[in-house]
Design a protein around this motif. Structure first.
Motif, PDB file in Angstrom:
ATOM      1  N   LYS A 196       0.851  -1.185   0.000  1.00 46.46           N
ATOM      2  CA  LYS A 196       0.000   0.000   0.000  1.00 46.46           C
ATOM      3  C   LYS A 196       0.890   1.238   0.000  1.00 46.46           C
ATOM      4  N   ASP A 198      -3.703   7.229  -1.476  1.00 45.14           N
ATOM      5  CA  ASP A 198      -3.411   5.919  -2.040  1.00 45.14           C
ATOM      6  C   ASP A 198      -2.446   6.098  -3.204  1.00 45.14           C
ATOM      7  N   THR A 255      -1.876   3.505 -17.995  1.00 47.74           N
ATOM      8  CA  THR A 255      -3.020   2.605 -18.182  1.00 47.74           C
ATOM      9  C   THR A 255      -2.774   1.615 -19.318  1.00 47.74           C
ATOM     10  N   SER A 301      -0.084  -0.953 -17.599  1.00 46.72           N
ATOM     11  CA  SER A 301      -0.296  -1.077 -16.148  1.00 46.72           C
ATOM     12  C   SER A 301       0.468  -2.253 -15.546  1.00 46.72           C
ATOM     13  N   ASP A 346      -4.977  -4.274 -10.665  1.00 45.99           N
ATOM     14  CA  ASP A 346      -5.901  -3.559  -9.774  1.00 45.99           C
ATOM     15  C   ASP A 346      -6.825  -2.683 -10.625  1.00 45.99           C
ATOM     16  N   THR A 347      -7.969  -3.223 -10.982  1.00 43.10           N
ATOM     17  CA  THR A 347      -8.894  -2.536 -11.888  1.00 43.10           C
ATOM     18  C   THR A 347      -9.349  -1.191 -11.351  1.00 43.10           C
ATOM     19  N   ALA A 348      -9.651  -1.149 -10.062  1.00 45.55           N
ATOM     20  CA  ALA A 348     -10.128   0.094  -9.452  1.00 45.55           C
ATOM     21  C   ALA A 348      -9.053   1.172  -9.488  1.00 45.55           C
ATOM     22  N   MET A 349      -7.805   0.789  -9.220  1.00 42.05           N
ATOM     23  CA  MET A 349      -6.714   1.764  -9.220  1.00 42.05           C
ATOM     24  C   MET A 349      -6.393   2.219 -10.640  1.00 42.05           C
ATOM     25  N   LYS A 406      -8.510   2.586 -12.983  1.00 42.02           N
ATOM     26  CA  LYS A 406      -9.543   3.575 -13.320  1.00 42.02           C
ATOM     27  C   LYS A 406      -9.205   4.937 -12.725  1.00 42.02           C
ATOM     28  N   LYS A 407      -8.627   4.948 -11.519  1.00 37.83           N
ATOM     29  CA  LYS A 407      -8.233   6.221 -10.902  1.00 37.83           C
ATOM     30  C   LYS A 407      -7.098   6.872 -11.680  1.00 37.83           C
TER      31      LYS A 407
END
Length: 286
Positions: free
Chosen positions: A74, A126, A168, A171, A180-183, A185-186
């Motif tokens: 993290k 994050d 992206t 990645s 990490d799909t969510a990250m 997207k960020k």
């Protein structure tokens, strides 16, 4: 009396550990000691001394190592003065110069300034809160009044339209991003924020040893190399230093494998790299 000292010492150590946990700092004792030593040494500098160049030269010969921030599962604030890449070198030097200009010498104060420089609005949330693309780094640090972008309408007469897609698209190359799909997207939102924006820069052809450029670009200014490489906008960073033969770059070099003052002038350095178009220039605010 001895018992009291032990209790106080325990409390101080406990408080320090809690503070590190709260701000999520990764560092070694060698790093923290070095920060305090450098800041203490800088207290002897005159008010008009070039603090950026002072600290930049303190890292000559330090090994170039990539991905030194990608060491945790993290996101944490990573302090590593023993191994540097071009971005961590610039951030380390600027954080030291900023802390020194404030008259502070503590490791905690240095960490506060490093966090301000490295993360969006100075807040570590994050992995996506880190200012990965340097165009966004410039925008954020300018808004916070930490740096100012230097320009000249005549010399800085080229324009780049940002097309940032590298992170992206690739990645899998990033340890803390891969899968990490969510990250992802960020990060895509970060790319969308800067894509399409236009920025003026100093093209290679205008980087000459002239009195006018010497007035515009100063020793210790941050040099950000504008690139034509697909998906990226800035490819490399360093600090400006003038010599008799023209403008040079002090950088953490992947070619020389260490922090070095490049022997070639910046003009020759850039012309020798096919994707290097020119530079944007930043200066630490007074």
């Amino acid at each position: 009396m001895v018992r009291y000292f032990v209790i106080v010492l325990f409390c101080l150590v406990w408080a320090s550990s809690e503070a590190d946990a709260a701000t999520r700092v990764t560092y070694t004792k060698e790093d923290s000691v070095k920060v305090v030593e450098l800041l203490t040494e800088a207290k002897s500098l005159s008010a008009d001394a070039n603090r950026v160049l002072f600290f930049a030269r303190k890292f000559m010969g330090i090994p170039y190592v990539a991905h030194t921030l990608e060491v945790n599962s993290k996101e944490q604030l990573v302090v590593n003065l023993r191994e540097l890449d071009c971005t961590t070198y610039v951030e380390t030097v600027l954080a030291l110069a900023l802390t020194s200009s404030e008259g502070k010498v503590s490791f905690a104060d240095y960490c506060d300034n490093l966090k301000k420089i490295r993360y969006r609005h100075g807040v570590l949330e994050d992995y996506a809160s880190r200012l990965h693309y340097f165009t966004m780094w410039i925008e954020d640090n300018t808004e916070m009044g930490i740096v100012e972008e230097i320009s000249d309408e005549t010399l800085f007469n080229a324009t780049q339209t940002v097309k940032a897609t590298y992170m992206t698209t690739y990645s899998d190359k990033y340890k803390m991003l891969a899968g990490d799909t969510a990250m992802i997207k960020k990060i895509a939102l970060m790319e969308q924020h800067i894509n399409g924006k236009k920025h003026r820069y100093l093209p290679n052809a205008n980087i000459r040893n002239t009195w006018r450029l010497r007035k515009v670009v100063h020793d210790g200014d941050v040099i950000a190399i504008v690139t034509s490489k697909s998906g990226l906008e800035i490819s490399h960073l360093g600090f400006a230093v003038w010599r008799w033969d023209g403008l040079h770059l002090i950088d953490a070099s992947s070619i020389h494998h260490k922090v070095i003052e490049e022997p070639a002038t910046l003009r020759k350095y850039l012309i020798g790299r096919k994707t290097a178009l020119g530079v944007r220039v930043l200066r630490l605010c007074d």
